[in-house]
Every structure is written in C-alpha cells, then in structure tokens.
Design a protein around this motif. Structure first.
Motif, short mmCIF file in Angstrom:
data_model
loop_
_atom_site.label_atom_id
_atom_site.label_comp_id
_atom_site.label_asym_id
_atom_site.label_seq_id
_atom_site.Cartn_x
_atom_site.Cartn_y
_atom_site.Cartn_z
N LYS A 22 -9.49 6.55 1.75
CA LYS A 22 -10.46 6.83 0.70
C LYS A 22 -10.65 5.63 -0.23
CE LYS A 22 -11.27 10.93 2.18
NZ LYS A 22 -12.56 11.21 2.85
N GLY A 23 -10.07 4.49 0.15
CA GLY A 23 -10.28 3.26 -0.62
C GLY A 23 -9.48 3.15 -1.89
N MET A 24 -8.45 3.95 -2.02
CA MET A 24 -7.62 3.88 -3.22
C MET A 24 -6.53 2.82 -3.08
SD MET A 24 -7.09 7.97 -3.79
CE MET A 24 -8.48 9.03 -4.22
N GLU A 25 -6.06 2.31 -4.20
CA GLU A 25 -4.89 1.45 -4.20
C GLU A 25 -3.68 2.37 -4.04
OE1 GLU A 25 -2.27 -1.39 -7.20
OE2 GLU A 25 -4.30 -0.78 -7.81
N VAL A 26 -2.85 2.11 -3.05
CA VAL A 26 -1.77 3.06 -2.76
C VAL A 26 -0.44 2.33 -2.58
CG1 VAL A 26 -2.26 3.05 -0.27
CG2 VAL A 26 -1.05 4.99 -1.26
N PHE A 27 0.63 3.00 -3.02
CA PHE A 27 1.99 2.48 -2.87
C PHE A 27 2.90 3.66 -2.57
CE2 PHE A 27 6.16 1.38 -4.82
CZ PHE A 27 6.48 0.30 -4.01
N LEU A 28 3.81 3.49 -1.59
CA LEU A 28 4.74 4.57 -1.23
C LEU A 28 6.16 4.15 -1.58
CD1 LEU A 28 4.71 6.86 1.83
CD2 LEU A 28 6.81 5.59 1.34
N LEU A 41 4.21 3.08 11.03
CA LEU A 41 2.86 3.56 10.67
C LEU A 41 2.39 2.94 9.36
CD1 LEU A 41 3.17 7.33 11.68
CD2 LEU A 41 1.52 5.70 12.61
N LEU A 42 3.30 2.85 8.39
CA LEU A 42 2.94 2.24 7.10
C LEU A 42 2.55 0.78 7.29
CD1 LEU A 42 5.80 3.84 4.97
CD2 LEU A 42 3.36 4.23 4.61
N GLU A 43 3.31 0.07 8.10
CA GLU A 43 3.00 -1.35 8.36
C GLU A 43 1.68 -1.48 9.13
OE1 GLU A 43 6.58 -2.50 10.34
OE2 GLU A 43 7.69 -2.88 8.45
#
Length: 442
Positions: A22-28, A41-43
């Motif tokens: 959705k084009g958001m800046e994301v951090f897990l 998967l994250l990489e």
C-alpha cells in the motif's frame, strides 16, 4: 504513514507485506528470533526489520503499530506505545481497512477452528470466492495484499479482538465461553468474556451475530451489552423460532427458509460438533447458500487436524490426537465423547485451569492419567485422591510409551492436554505431530 509491525511470524509478516504493497513506510520488530522462512520473505520484499529486541526509537516514531496476537498486552513496549497515544491495532483490524469483502468472523473458547473450517468448506462448496484466515493458515493481511476475495472466513482470538478499533464483520459468531487465558485477563472470567464479545461491538443493524443459547455466560452478558446486529441463537436444548436447534435426532435451521437433516448424517461427531454444525449452517443460510449445498457440506466435511483426530488403532487400542484442546472446556468435550476406558495424556502450561469442571467425567471415563509437562504438580495434586494410576512424564516419547503399556484391547489413549504446549513444544501442532510420531513408531 509509518507503520511498525511487532512480531515476525505469519501475522506480522502479513501485516508488513500489506503495508508495503500500500506504499507505506514499514518496519518490523521482533523481540525474539525470526524464523528463517519469514526472514527470507522480509528480505525478498525489501521490508526492513530487526530481531532479538525492540529498538524504542524505531518503534515509538510510528503513526500506526500493528501487534501480533502472541505479544502480551502487558509487555513493556506495548505500554510505551499506548503512553505515546500511537494507534495500536491487531493484524485483523489493519487488514480489514483494505478490503471491501464480507467478513465472517468466528470466536469462542472452543470449536473455533472446526467451525471456521466448516463455514469455509460450506462457502467453497457453493462456488463462492472465499479466503480462510485469522488463526488458520495464511494471514488475513497477506491474503488481502495478494487476492481479491469476496468473502473471508476468519478464526479470531480474544488477543486479536483486544486490539481492534473499527473491525466490523458482516457475520460474527460467538460459539461458547469457558475459562481460558485467564492469566492474560487478571484471572477475571468476565473480563475475558467481554474481550470475546468485542467481535460484535462495531456491527450495525445490517450485520448478524450468531450466539450460543445454551451458554450461560453469553446469555448473562447479552443482557448487559447492547448488540446492534441482528441476533440469531443456536441451541442443543431449546427449540428457537428463528435460529438453529437440535430436536430429537435432527437439526433444524429456521432462517431465510427452513432446513433440517438427521444428526447421524453429520460427518463430525459429538455434541460440541453438532453445535458447531448448527452455527455454521445458520451462517450459510444468512448467505443464501442452498439447502442442498449445506447438506452436502455437512456430510463431506473432514474434521481439522489435532482436534479429536483418530491417529490409529493398534492392538485393539484407539489413539486420538486432541492436542488443540488447550483448556479445560475443550478437554471436557473430548472426554465426554469417549466411549471406552480412556488413558488420558494431560498437561503443559497451566492457564489458570479449574479441574473440578471435569472431575466427574475423569472419574467416569478415565482408567489412568499420564501427565506430560515440566511441572505436573497441580494436576497430580488434584486427581491423586481419585485415580490410582497417575504417571509423571516430561517427554512425549515417555508419555506415549507409558500409555501403550497401560492400555488394553478396547481402550482409548487420548491426548487432550487442557494446557498450552510451550513448556516442551513449539506449539500445539508440534505437540500433536510428536504424539502421532510416537504412536505410529512401533
């Protein structure tokens, strides 16, 4: 918008992946290690992450935090997020914001997985474009990112419902309530029950709420809580003018037309599964699924793994895997359905269990108790005066070996632990798989 996801399992990855699409800046951020599968998967999707600890400066600058259900609500990082006034949501709340699909959400202390799977089977049999998620299989968020389903059937826990704001299912089902996860709800049964009732808090009068007419706590709370959705009961004991019930040897659905069929034609057995079938059929009628489709689905549905799963009959002894029974009420249903002398394997991480609820059934049905856990003292102390044969084990191999030694032809060995699995196993699936492995390993 900056979205931070706490937890790097299926739910956490799904939320992060959806945010990324959705084009958001994301951090897990995960406080423990992330499994290789999800790290890859994250990489692959270029989602930045950290593991083995939360960096507060990277978490507390979020606009929206999505919390995996396994993270305790009393965790220090959760407290700090709430103190800063950052929106804190579960993955089901987050994903629901990005789909127009109709959601059928199922909660309850027991029977969630079976009923969720049955409703999914029912919709799929009727040709509907439907996804299955929540606590089952691929996360809801991941499916919202990759598919355009018209319907989602979601198994929903109280932990997921704790962190909703706008989540509004088209149909919600509350199957039953019993004392479970009380350690997370201040050992207060009503507090836990009210968390389950949040499934209907955002519903409006064009939505539906299916509930158990036989469940005492549900009825008590319905007298206190204002539910805007259309309420429809199901019952094994009482005929209802509108809803679903059992009478004699048949089940009846009275909504959007009438439907009935003999109990003996249901593919899953036991009173609890009759109740699950009533609830699922009622959801089907709301969705205009034909009587013939409902009948076929109820006759062809295969029960879920680790829930009263028949593993094998060896030397005349039946072995049943009910590893998913992580509370007393679930074990009650399992013991109630036993028709032969039972060697009962029980134990694990106690969640505030009250074993008096199954005391009479254990006296009547169980010939020997095999405790399986790192600390079995509570179970042993409770049943010591009632059962001559109680064994203390700390490995599945040992527990199954002892059970095999005790059981005679015509008996049943039942793994129905009453407890969480995390002292000795990764999860209840791992526990059930280990049971099957040692049963079949002659």
């Amino acid at each position: 918008m900056r979205v931070v996801v706490l937890g790097g399992g299926e739910s956490g990855f799904g939320a992060a992946y959806l945010a990324k699409t959705k084009g958001m800046e994301v951090f897990l951020s995960d406080n423990g290690p992330i499994r290789e599968k999800y790290r890859e998967l994250l990489e692959k999707h270029e989602i930045p992450f950290e593991e083995q600890g939360h960096s507060e400066e990277l978490v507390l600058n979020a606009d929206w935090v999505v919390k995996s259900p396994g993270i305790p609500k009393k965790a220090d990082i959760v407290y700090k997020i709430q103190q800063k006034g950052i929106r804190l949501s579960s993955e089901i709340e987050f994903a629901a914001e990005f789909t127009q699909a109709k959601i059928i959400a199922i909660t309850g202390s027991n029977g969630k997985t079976t009923t969720t799977s049955l409703i999914y089977h029912l919709l799929k049999q009727d040709g509907l474009h439907v996804g299955l998620g929540g606590n089952i299989g691929m996360s809801f968020a991941r499916q919202v990112a990759d598919y355009d389903y018209q319907y989602y059937v979601l198994e929903v826990s109280s932990f997921q419902l704790d962190d909703i704001q706008n989540f509004r299912p088209f149909i919600s089902l509350l199957l039953n309530l019993s004392k479970d996860h009380l350690d997370q709800y201040n050992y207060n049964y009503e507090e836990y029950a009210l968390a389950k009732f949040r499934i209907t808090e955002n519903q409006e009068n064009d939505n539906f709420f299916i509930y158990n007419r036989d469940d005492e706590m549900s009825i008590n709370l319905l007298e206190k809580i204002e539910v805007d959705a259309k309420t429809l009961p199901f019952s094994l004991k009482t005929k209802v003018a509108e809803g679903a019930y059992m009478s004699g040897e048949d089940i009846y659905i009275n909504y959007n037309g009438k439907f009935s069929m003999p109990v003996e034609e249901l593919s899953i057995v036991g009173n609890h599964n009759i109740a699950n079938s009533l609830a699922a059929s009622l959801a089907g009628k709301i969705l205009n699924i034909s009587n013939e489709s409902i009948r076929t689905s109820l006759m062809t549905f295969q029960g879920v793994e680790h829930r009263l799963e028949e593993v094998a009959t060896l030397n005349g002894v039946k072995y049943i895997n009910d590893s998913k029974a992580t509370n007393v009420n679930a074990a009650y249903y399992a013991l109630e359905s036993m028709r032969s002398p039972t060697v009962w394997i029980v134990g694990g991480v106690d969640k505030g269990n009250d074993y008096s609820e199954i005391e009479a059934l254990v006296r009547k049905k169980v010939k020997a108790i095999v405790c399986l856990g790192l600390d079995n003292s509570k179970i042993i102390d409770f049943f010591a005066s009632q059962k001559e044969f109680i064994y203390d084990t700390s490995s599945m191999e040992e527990a199954v070996a002892i059970a095999k030694g005790i059981a005679s032809e015509g008996d049943t060995v039942l793994l129905s632990p009453c407890c969480a699995s995390f002292d000795l196993f990764e999860n209840y699936q791992d526990r059930g798989n280990r049971f099957k492995e040692f049963v079949l390993n002659n």
